[in-house]
Scaffold this active site. Sequence first.
Site, PDB file in Angstrom:
ATOM      1  N   ALA A 163       2.156  -0.196  10.655  1.00 47.96           N
ATOM      2  CA  ALA A 163       1.827  -1.586  10.383  1.00 47.96           C
ATOM      3  C   ALA A 163       0.993  -1.639   9.119  1.00 47.96           C
ATOM      4  O   ALA A 163       0.577  -0.605   8.603  1.00 47.96           O
ATOM      5  CB  ALA A 163       1.037  -2.190  11.538  1.00 47.96           C
ATOM      6  N   MET A 164       0.745  -2.865   8.625  1.00 47.41           N
ATOM      7  CA  MET A 164      -0.010  -2.994   7.380  1.00 47.41           C
ATOM      8  C   MET A 164      -0.961  -4.179   7.468  1.00 47.41           C
ATOM      9  O   MET A 164      -0.577  -5.281   7.827  1.00 47.41           O
ATOM     10  CB  MET A 164       0.984  -3.152   6.218  1.00 47.41           C
ATOM     11  N   GLU A 165      -2.199  -3.918   7.050  1.00 50.40           N
ATOM     12  CA  GLU A 165      -3.299  -4.861   7.258  1.00 50.40           C
ATOM     13  C   GLU A 165      -3.427  -5.934   6.186  1.00 50.40           C
ATOM     14  O   GLU A 165      -4.534  -6.447   5.973  1.00 50.40           O
ATOM     15  CB  GLU A 165      -4.603  -4.059   7.332  1.00 50.40           C
ATOM     16  N   HIS A 176      -6.310  -1.830  15.315  1.00 50.93           N
ATOM     17  CA  HIS A 176      -6.528  -1.108  14.057  1.00 50.93           C
ATOM     18  C   HIS A 176      -6.353  -2.032  12.844  1.00 50.93           C
ATOM     19  O   HIS A 176      -7.230  -2.105  11.974  1.00 50.93           O
ATOM     20  CB  HIS A 176      -5.550   0.074  13.985  1.00 50.93           C
ATOM     21  N   GLU A 177      -5.225  -2.734  12.790  1.00 50.82           N
ATOM     22  CA  GLU A 177      -4.968  -3.575  11.611  1.00 50.82           C
ATOM     23  C   GLU A 177      -5.987  -4.711  11.547  1.00 50.82           C
ATOM     24  O   GLU A 177      -6.457  -5.081  10.480  1.00 50.82           O
ATOM     25  CB  GLU A 177      -3.539  -4.126  11.613  1.00 50.82           C
ATOM     26  N   HIS A 224      -9.283  -3.524  10.157  1.00 52.35           N
ATOM     27  CA  HIS A 224      -9.268  -3.335   8.705  1.00 52.35           C
ATOM     28  C   HIS A 224      -9.811  -4.554   7.963  1.00 52.35           C
ATOM     29  O   HIS A 224     -10.210  -4.437   6.809  1.00 52.35           O
ATOM     30  CB  HIS A 224      -7.845  -3.072   8.213  1.00 52.35           C
ATOM     31  N   GLU A 254       0.848  -1.189   0.000  1.00 48.74           N
ATOM     32  CA  GLU A 254       0.000   0.000   0.000  1.00 48.74           C
ATOM     33  C   GLU A 254       0.891   1.248   0.000  1.00 48.74           C
ATOM     34  O   GLU A 254       1.850   1.280   0.770  1.00 48.74           O
ATOM     35  CB  GLU A 254      -0.915   0.034   1.235  1.00 48.74           C
TER      36      GLU A 254
HETATM   37  N1  B3K Z   1      -2.853   1.037   5.680  1.00 47.90           N
HETATM   38  C1  B3K Z   1      -1.535   1.118   6.254  1.00 47.90           C
HETATM   39  C2  B3K Z   1      -0.748   2.300   5.812  1.00 47.90           C
HETATM   40  C3  B3K Z   1      -0.062   2.139   4.526  1.00 47.90           C
HETATM   41  C4  B3K Z   1       0.931   3.248   4.294  1.00 47.90           C
HETATM   42  C5  B3K Z   1       1.290   3.435   2.893  1.00 47.90           C
HETATM   43  N2  B3K Z   1       2.325   4.403   2.726  1.00 47.90           N
HETATM   44  C6  B3K Z   1      -1.568   1.110   7.732  1.00 47.90           C
HETATM   45  C7  B3K Z   1      -2.854   1.436   8.362  1.00 47.90           C
HETATM   46  O1  B3K Z   1      -3.370   2.525   8.287  1.00 47.90           O
HETATM   47  O2  B3K Z   1      -3.408   0.568   8.956  1.00 47.90           O
HETATM   48 ZN    ZN Z   2      -5.292   1.911   8.785  1.00 42.40          ZN
END
Ligand code: B3K
Ligand code: ZN
Length: 869
Positions: A261-263, A296-297, A300, A120
């Site tokens: 972090a990333m979901e 949060h993750e 998502h 992302e």
């Molecule tokens: N969705 C990711 C963020 C991605 C960042 C891209 N540069 C984390 C979050 O908001 O949960």
């Molecule tokens: Zn997020």
Amino acid sequence: MSQHVAKLRSDYRAPAYVIDTVELEFHLHDSATRVLNTMHIRRVSEQPLQLNGEHVQLVNLWLDGHLLQPHEYQLSANLLQLQNLPEQFVLSVETVINPSENSALEGLYKSAGAFCTQCEAEGFRRISYYLDRPDVLAVFTTTIYADAKQFPYLLSNGNLIEQRHLDDGRAMAIWHDPHPKPAYLFALVAGDFDRIDDVFVTQSGRTVQLQIYVDHGNAERAHYAMQSLKRAMRWDEQRFGYEYDLDIYMIVAVDFFNMGAMENKGLNIFNSKYVLADAKTATDQDFINVESVIGHEYFHNWTGNRITCRDWFQLSLKEGLTVFRDQEFSADMSSPAVHRIQAIKVIRSHQFNEDASPMAHPIRPDKVVEMNNFYTVTVYNKGAEVIRMQHCLLGEQGFMRGMRAYTERHDGQAVTCEDFIRAMEQANDRDLSQFRRWYSQAGTPHVQVEQQATATGFTLTFTQQTPATPGQTDKQPQHIPVLLSAYDANGELLPLYSDALVRHESASYLFELRERQQTITITCREQRPVLALFENFSAPVKLEYQQHEADLLVLLAHAKQPVTRWEAAQRLYTELLLEALQHNTAPQLSDAAVSALQQLCGADIDPALRALALVPPSPEELAEHCSGLIPVEQIAVVSRQLRDSIAYAIAAPCAQLYVRYRQAQYQLSAEAIAARSLSNLALYYLSAAAPNDAATWQRVMRHYQQADNLTDQYAALQTAVHLQLPIAAQLLTEFAEQWQQQPLVMDKWFAVQAQVPAAETVERVEQLLQHPLFTLANPNRVYALLATFGRNLVSFHRQDGAGYRIFTAAIKQLNSSNPQVAARLITPLTQWQRFSNERQQLLRQLLTELRQLPNLAADLEEKINASLN
Ligand code: B3K
Ligand code: ZN
């Protein structure tokens, strides 16, 4: 001069091709990873197929099994184009990429020894040619080949289908994710980790395997994250009715990560900062952050993954909503008021700042050059406030009705903010047309309130106005929920009667402000009641309302809602500070205020809340109240003076609080955390009241040495360093010796020194940049030292510009290695308009220098252009 082209929200077109399935095959090698990507594609309109690709080397291309010759396709810098395609076809793309040289940490890269990904927003195009846009949803099957010894774990999204060792010393694994998803949710990890396991049984009785992967030796520090994950899964079922939908949920912690972090579906990748936590190496705030980011993750999975964004302009659709959800989760897990106050502080110090900057944008931007520049406090945190206002207007039940309608209609789709608000509207039979302006209009509305006595009560006149922001000069009035209460002078709640007010479920009254100016008439037995306005920060606005100190003290002592009490203290401090700035005097706490603060120390309320109410707005927050140029030096002076007068005023009660709330033994409960926050604040004020006393130094030293947890140890260090006590150097040395092997703890060591609001901090930061443990390659380290310094109003903006120069030099280097991090750092330089003339000139000169960099990244170019143009 602009090389990178802006995309407009209004230019959205549905994709001309859809991808139903993707089979990916990775042959992992440090500097030459081969990727074979086979896509089943359908054409929906007569246009050429344009696949995105960046930093990838195309090796071969097959259409329905036939190898294509170079004249059969067009390859340009970032695009692979094919024409005259059949209605359905299979396209296979073979690319080679270089993960070990990927210092931008986007796409496939190496974090220490492990391979990991970050896709992302537009990182998948660094892996293979693809329709890299969130509205193309495909079913992914991923096969990974890698050296078996070096990479015992080969992970990707979905469920594990097959795993085996090959004869040549390599291993392979196949993963299949049955849920169609956009490429930005793709993930791959290969590495050697410690793992902790658990299970979660969903409300419908399915068992989900939970796994957290961390570097060797860190397993013990991952248990809190695991417990948080289970709490989040249960909470989401109970509060939102959302159940998890795969058989496995994996989290991998890595040290090199641009964001939190990333979901990714079924395979979250986390900055280790938000996974690892134990008493010795994490502060209470770290534990709180871990729980909130884990939540949060996880959240998502529904708001983001199952229902995703149609295009990136809609980012707040998933981020604002998911921040709202994680805030509600954190609130339910411990003290709602404390969490709410923290969220309000983020808006006031960071989001208001962004609104006043050249990069100000609505929560749903209209124009984007580099998407990574829009993962902002506006999209995230103001986005969450916009969801919260809908919750306020519709009530919990109405809001949940809207959520159910949204989920039922759009599960499995890529949708827009408009789809969300329409679901809310239709489920509640409400007209939210005016409310939609919160999505399209940038800037912080100012709301002025005038109160007038009448024979039967009083009137309130509200006037709203939103200052112009770049590209938006004419602002329309917003639909603003105002929660309010009235008290008599003894702090008794007063009943109010008015056609304009309804009783709200929060126990306040709700008034819906819609016009530029609106007067409401209220019947009340008092003609001059004490008013609490915008309770619980019911809208992200700046309130302009004259209130006597005596009234604020009534609210501070008696308001029914804890956030209102905190707010009264904040208003009291802010008034004092602004007055001091205006008249060039020292802020003077009146006798009444002194005794109110003394009483607050001993009040029968949550110790954490007392601690929060005893802290005045930071210099950065105060700056947001200044309409003209920001008077940096004066802000430094008055902030310090107010801190010292609070310290003198409450030194005696602080001595008691310090003893009373110090914990004999470490515990991680909400009560213990609250107690630590108050005892550590007491230590700080006690020290500020007598910084030259040997007794102070001994107390701080003892606190440091006796600490059985990082919260206390770090609080002692912060006190010594911020107050520049003579013991500071010794504690810093001890701390570094103890923690040099622990990167996350060392980040704090760098940060604490960059936070000191003093002129000398500039030289300190300069030295720290040369420290053997400092590196521009690790985003956490860069943020700890440089982003912290950039937020330190008083030192960063030192008159001679030395702070600016240090920054510019670092940004130049990061421009080539990691543009995303460079762009996050540059923000304070771009706000030159708000500082004195000399500063303005120097900042513009430095920005111009940066703009001339031969390989200026889109990320920086967008921000610099916004600032200079
Ligand atoms: N969705 C990711 C963020 C991605 C960042 C891209 N540069 C984390 C979050 O908001 O949960
Ligand atoms: Zn997020």
